[in-house]
Design a protein around this motif. Structure first.
Motif, PDB file in Angstrom:
ATOM      1  N   PHE A 159     -15.061  -4.009  -9.350  1.00 42.97           N
ATOM      2  CA  PHE A 159     -15.357  -2.686  -9.563  1.00 42.97           C
ATOM      3  C   PHE A 159     -16.164  -2.322  -8.274  1.00 42.97           C
ATOM      4  O   PHE A 159     -15.810  -1.119  -7.690  1.00 42.97           O
ATOM      5  N   VAL A 160     -17.192  -2.972  -7.918  1.00 36.07           N
ATOM      6  CA  VAL A 160     -17.677  -2.779  -6.522  1.00 36.07           C
ATOM      7  C   VAL A 160     -16.583  -2.894  -5.313  1.00 36.07           C
ATOM      8  O   VAL A 160     -16.835  -1.858  -4.289  1.00 36.07           O
ATOM      9  N   HIS A 161     -15.675  -3.847  -5.545  1.00 36.26           N
ATOM     10  CA  HIS A 161     -14.958  -3.929  -4.344  1.00 36.26           C
ATOM     11  C   HIS A 161     -13.911  -2.539  -4.255  1.00 36.26           C
ATOM     12  O   HIS A 161     -13.725  -2.244  -3.165  1.00 36.26           O
ATOM     13  N   GLY A 162     -13.611  -1.971  -5.443  1.00 31.56           N
ATOM     14  CA  GLY A 162     -12.725  -0.968  -5.672  1.00 31.56           C
ATOM     15  C   GLY A 162     -13.560   0.330  -5.068  1.00 31.56           C
ATOM     16  O   GLY A 162     -13.093   0.983  -4.401  1.00 31.56           O
ATOM     17  N   LEU A 163     -14.799   0.254  -5.150  1.00 31.26           N
ATOM     18  CA  LEU A 163     -15.412   1.599  -4.725  1.00 31.26           C
ATOM     19  C   LEU A 163     -15.677   1.040  -3.339  1.00 31.26           C
ATOM     20  O   LEU A 163     -16.075   2.211  -2.714  1.00 31.26           O
ATOM     21  N   ALA A 164     -15.984   0.202  -2.674  1.00 36.33           N
ATOM     22  CA  ALA A 164     -16.352  -0.279  -1.366  1.00 36.33           C
ATOM     23  C   ALA A 164     -15.255  -0.059  -0.444  1.00 36.33           C
ATOM     24  O   ALA A 164     -15.333  -0.114   0.783  1.00 36.33           O
ATOM     25  N   ARG A 165     -13.973   0.093  -1.126  1.00 34.42           N
ATOM     26  CA  ARG A 165     -12.713   0.058  -0.263  1.00 34.42           C
ATOM     27  C   ARG A 165     -11.764   1.191  -0.648  1.00 34.42           C
ATOM     28  O   ARG A 165     -11.429   1.347  -2.045  1.00 34.42           O
ATOM     29  N   SER A 166     -11.825   2.571   0.037  1.00 30.17           N
ATOM     30  CA  SER A 166     -10.977   3.641  -0.289  1.00 30.17           C
ATOM     31  C   SER A 166      -9.415   3.358  -0.713  1.00 30.17           C
ATOM     32  O   SER A 166      -9.068   4.318  -1.476  1.00 30.17           O
ATOM     33  N   ASP A 167      -8.770   2.422  -0.111  1.00 27.09           N
ATOM     34  CA  ASP A 167      -7.552   2.035  -0.332  1.00 27.09           C
ATOM     35  C   ASP A 167      -7.277   1.114  -1.473  1.00 27.09           C
ATOM     36  O   ASP A 167      -6.216   0.615  -1.705  1.00 27.09           O
ATOM     37  N   ALA A 168      -8.500   0.172  -1.955  1.00 24.69           N
ATOM     38  CA  ALA A 168      -8.539  -0.721  -3.027  1.00 24.69           C
ATOM     39  C   ALA A 168      -7.881  -0.229  -4.254  1.00 24.69           C
ATOM     40  O   ALA A 168      -8.122   0.976  -4.816  1.00 24.69           O
ATOM     41  N   THR A 169      -7.160  -1.133  -5.132  1.00 22.85           N
ATOM     42  CA  THR A 169      -6.806  -0.939  -6.312  1.00 22.85           C
ATOM     43  C   THR A 169      -7.340  -1.858  -7.428  1.00 22.85           C
ATOM     44  O   THR A 169      -7.161  -3.205  -7.048  1.00 22.85           O
ATOM     45  N   GLU A 170      -7.958  -1.678  -8.446  1.00 25.43           N
ATOM     46  CA  GLU A 170      -8.385  -2.757  -9.364  1.00 25.43           C
ATOM     47  C   GLU A 170      -8.141  -2.320 -10.663  1.00 25.43           C
ATOM     48  O   GLU A 170      -8.223  -0.964 -11.123  1.00 25.43           O
ATOM     49  N   THR A 171      -7.672  -3.285 -11.652  1.00 25.69           N
ATOM     50  CA  THR A 171      -7.599  -2.920 -12.943  1.00 25.69           C
ATOM     51  C   THR A 171      -8.465  -3.934 -13.831  1.00 25.69           C
ATOM     52  O   THR A 171      -8.277  -5.163 -13.643  1.00 25.69           O
ATOM     53  N   LEU A 172      -9.245  -3.200 -14.607  1.00 25.09           N
ATOM     54  CA  LEU A 172     -10.309  -3.889 -15.101  1.00 25.09           C
ATOM     55  C   LEU A 172     -10.336  -3.758 -16.846  1.00 25.09           C
ATOM     56  O   LEU A 172     -11.290  -4.258 -17.251  1.00 25.09           O
ATOM     57  N   THR A 173      -9.294  -3.438 -17.131  1.00 22.16           N
ATOM     58  CA  THR A 173      -8.909  -3.118 -18.598  1.00 22.16           C
ATOM     59  C   THR A 173      -9.274  -4.336 -19.507  1.00 22.16           C
ATOM     60  O   THR A 173      -9.829  -4.457 -20.493  1.00 22.16           O
TER      61      THR A 173
END
Length: 238
Positions: free
Chosen positions: A146-160
């Motif tokens: 989640f933090v990685h996704g916030l810290a990178r504007s082009d990052a995508t993360e699926t946490l479902t």
């Protein structure tokens, strides 16, 4: 001067170290209960939990300090998600610190109340501790991503998957809490059923805190299309 990439990397690294210590703290909970039940040196484990909790307090202060003291030059364009969600993120870290705080409180209450460990209610609470350890391990992975996704504007993360697993484990904790309380009041051999009720509720509050953290993630991520926290309803129709 720090670059925006440095800021994101620093936040991710500090968060990972913080989550590792929270995990260390919670993993000592079952051990403390086992040592208590066996008449072992559980107070040493209680002291160890206290020490780790103090470390966690210092770590979260450092993390929130990094976020609040960062200016536009520090955050930069790569971390606009951090900037937009700063207030919610600060609240999130404060709630995350409750996990270690509450773990410390549980073992302290057991040490003070001295419940009998030779009853089914204690066994149910011990099972709750195992579920909470599982929840914390999953939470660590979810929060790091989640933090990685916030810290990178082009990052995508699926946490479902992680979020759903935490919710399922929290439901199991609800059932175990109910079993512990019901058994305490049904067992004539237990003189103080309210002790087990209080301890079971404390354990359940810890599980609830972990689930609440995933709810906070869902709320923050709802504004960030690159971070997926809920299953696509259309994919479930098939």
């Amino acid at each position: 001067m720090s670059t925006d990439a440095d800021f994101g990397e620093r936040l991710e690294a500090q968060t990972a170290a913080y989550l590792a210590r929270i995990d260390d703290c919670v993993r000592l909970l079952p051990r403390a209960l086992d040592e208590y039940a066996e008449g072992g040196a559980y107070r040493e484990t209680v002291d160890e939990i206290d020490a780790i909790e103090s470390e966690c307090d210092a770590q979260v202060r450092a993390i929130t300090g990094v976020i609040t003291s960062a200016g536009p030059d520090d955050i930069g364009l790569l971390n606009t998600r951090i900037n937009f969600n700063e207030s919610a993120l600060l609240d999130f870290y404060k709630e995350l610190d409750v996990v270690a705080n509450h773990t410390e409180r549980i073992v302290q209450e057991v040490a003070m109340m001295r419940p009998s460990a030779e009853v089914d209610s204690f066994a149910s609470m011990r099972e709750m501790a195992d579920r909470i350890v599982e929840m914390t391990a999953i939470l660590g992975d979810v929060v790091e991503r989640f933090v990685h996704g916030l810290a990178r504007s082009d990052a995508t993360e699926t946490l479902t998957a992680g979020i759903e697993s935490i919710r399922d484990l929290e439901s199991e904790c609800d059932d175990l809490r109910n079993d512990a309380i019901a058994t305490a009041f049904a067992d004539d051999a237990i003189d103080q059923p309210l002790v087990y009720r209080e301890l079971a509720i404390l354990l359940d509050e810890l599980a609830n805190t972990i689930e609440d953290l995933t709810d906070r993630i869902v709320v923050i991520a709802s504004k960030e299309p690159g971070i997926v926290t809920e299953a696509d309803p259309s994919s479930e129709k098939n």
